[in-house]
Design an enzyme around this catalytic site. Structure first.
Site, PDB file in Angstrom:
ATOM      1  N   ASP A 183     -54.704 117.994 -90.867  1.00 44.26           N
ATOM      2  CA  ASP A 183     -55.063 119.369 -90.528  1.00 44.26           C
ATOM      3  C   ASP A 183     -54.059 120.044 -89.595  1.00 44.26           C
ATOM      4  O   ASP A 183     -54.090 121.270 -89.435  1.00 44.26           O
ATOM      5  CB  ASP A 183     -56.448 119.427 -89.893  1.00 44.26           C
ATOM      6  CG  ASP A 183     -57.566 119.339 -90.929  1.00 44.26           C
ATOM      7  OD1 ASP A 183     -57.279 119.522 -92.122  1.00 44.26           O
ATOM      8  OD2 ASP A 183     -58.716 119.074 -90.536  1.00 44.26           O
ATOM      9  N   LYS A 234     -57.820 121.572-100.210  1.00 41.72           N
ATOM     10  CA  LYS A 234     -58.504 122.220 -99.092  1.00 41.72           C
ATOM     11  C   LYS A 234     -58.920 123.636 -99.509  1.00 41.72           C
ATOM     12  O   LYS A 234     -59.051 123.929-100.694  1.00 41.72           O
ATOM     13  CB  LYS A 234     -57.589 122.232 -97.866  1.00 41.72           C
ATOM     14  CG  LYS A 234     -57.277 120.845 -97.319  1.00 41.72           C
ATOM     15  CD  LYS A 234     -58.484 120.224 -96.643  1.00 41.72           C
ATOM     16  CE  LYS A 234     -58.138 118.919 -95.947  1.00 41.72           C
ATOM     17  NZ  LYS A 234     -59.278 118.342 -95.211  1.00 41.72           N
ATOM     18  N   SER A 246     -60.812 111.751 -99.504  1.00 42.27           N
ATOM     19  CA  SER A 246     -61.177 112.445 -98.271  1.00 42.27           C
ATOM     20  C   SER A 246     -62.141 111.597 -97.452  1.00 42.27           C
ATOM     21  O   SER A 246     -63.130 111.074 -97.970  1.00 42.27           O
ATOM     22  CB  SER A 246     -61.830 113.784 -98.603  1.00 42.27           C
ATOM     23  OG  SER A 246     -62.404 114.351 -97.443  1.00 42.27           O
TER      24      SER A 246
END
Length: 408
Positions: free
Chosen positions: A291, A318, A144
């Site tokens: 996203d 997530k 990430s």
């Protein structure tokens, strides 16, 4: 709160003001702690940003950041670098199952004092702030980007700055570049070349006013609405710019496939359904903008076209496993869909079932990504209040667009 969504018309004419980017806001809030002479305008009104502000301003030893993954990561690095500060970071049950070991290991390697309070490698954690004098750290490049940005944000406050060596393939580059650009914007000397990020120590900066651009991830739901609407439907969104720092700005190119054009005006964008969508399969590598994957998948399903989306490995960790959640909910609506650990494969189809309950799995993006389907079918969104994590005005704005919303 469970909501039923439907619409009598699929024509849209609206103007919406979208809150500031959560990604930019959260980075700037950390930098403002290091340099209090920064003034921030158009801050995100998201739950995540509120949690971050509360943790930074509270004198309590315990900070509960709920589902806010960005806050957890940025605060871990920030408090680790604040000598003499003792802080326990905790969150929701889901947060306690989202790994943080990679960031903790990197911080420990430069002198941080961080202890796991329950499960090894996961929050909650106890941090005792130290002076971090080592100037070099290594971290995998395919993790990430928030881990990497967390290190970059504290770097100018460290006595010797920080050299961050990225090992292997680098993903989510736009978010790293966003952090770099914000550092440059406030006058920090920093460089990103090849697999090395270098940030110089800088004790002071000149007075700064930074205006946060509105959130492109939030814009994705309006792109989906326009794609699913009638020809010549139009929505104006403020405040956006053509030279965005946000990776999700790629929406303006991707949604051409769905007949949506983007006109950049001063401090705004105008989205128009100017043509019918293409029938061909949409193929996109979203490693730099994961996203928006949920929004794109739902748009494709609503238009009956196939898509092959890759670069989605970060979606597994997530707020929920977003790939499995998409597979589950789209299947309930009649989709033929397969997912792997890093990809999604949706077949073209014409059938959309009505009156299906969409579970949101404590994930704001599940609620918002599925809402535009109301232009194609009656749909129910369960635990719809979850949208406040990133977009507090979402349901009010959907009402302005023309959705009929009934609380069940």
């Amino acid at each position: 709160m469970n909501l039923q969504l439907q619409t009598q018309s699929s024509a849209i004419q609206a103007e919406i003001t979208v809150s500031g980017s959560k990604s930019e806001s959260n980075r700037l809030l950390i930098l403002q702690q290091l340099y209090p002479n920064i003034t921030i305008e158009n801050l995100s009104d998201s739950d995540d940003s509120h949690h971050l502000q509360e943790a930074l301003s509270s004198s309590s030893e315990i900070a509960d950041i709920g589902h806010a993954g960005t806050a957890m990561r940025f605060l871990t690095a920030f408090f680790a670098s604040k000598k003499g500060t003792i802080k326990v970071l905790q969150g929701s049950d889901r947060m306690h199952n989202r790994p943080i070991e990679i960031l903790v290991d990197a911080l420990r390697s430069i002198g941080a004092d961080i202890t796991y309070l329950q499960k090894e490698g996961y929050p909650p954690i106890r941090i005792v702030g130290q002076e971090l004098t080592k100037d070099t750290v290594s971290i995998n490049g395919n993790v990430s980007s928030q881990y990497i940005s967390a290190l970059m944000l504290i770097a100018p406050s460290l006595p010797n700055g920080l050299n961050i060596e990225l090992v292997g393939k680098i993903t989510s580059v736009p978010y790293i570049k966003m952090t770099l650009s914000l550092l440059h914007q406030i006058g920090i000397e920093a460089n990103f070349e090849g697999n090395l990020i270098q940030v110089k120590n800088q004790p002071k900066i000149t007075d700064q006013k930074v205006v946060v651009e509105s959130d492109w991830s939030s814009a994705s739901y309006f792109y989906s609405l326009i794609a699913l609407s009638e020809l010549n439907s139009k929505v104006k969104l403020t405040a956006y710019k053509n030279d965005s720092l946000q990776g999700d700005a790629v929406l303006s190119e991707i949604y051409k496939h769905f007949g949506v054009t983007t006109e950049f005006q001063e401090n705004s964008i105008v989205l128009t359904k100017s043509s019918e969508h293409l029938k061909s399969t949409l193929v996109e590598d979203l490693k730099n903008a994961p996203d928006i994957a949920q929004t794109i998948a739902v748009t494709c399903f609503g238009l009956g076209i196939a898509c092959e989306l890759t670069g989605l490995h970060t979606l597994k960790i997530k707020e929920t496993d977003r790939l499995e959640a998409l597979r589950e909910e789209l299947t309930k609506l009649g989709a033929s869909i397969e997912v792997t650990n890093e990809s999604l494969h949706l077949q073209a189809g014409e059938q959309i079932y009505q009156n299906i309950d969409i579970e949101t799995y404590n994930d704001h993006r599940m609620a918002m990504a599925f809402a535009p389907l109301a232009f194609k079918t009656i749909i129910q969104i369960n635990e719809a209040e979850v949208v406040t994590k990133s977009f507090r005005n979402f349901w009010n704005d959907m009402n302005k667009i023309g959705l009929q919303i009934q609380e069940l």
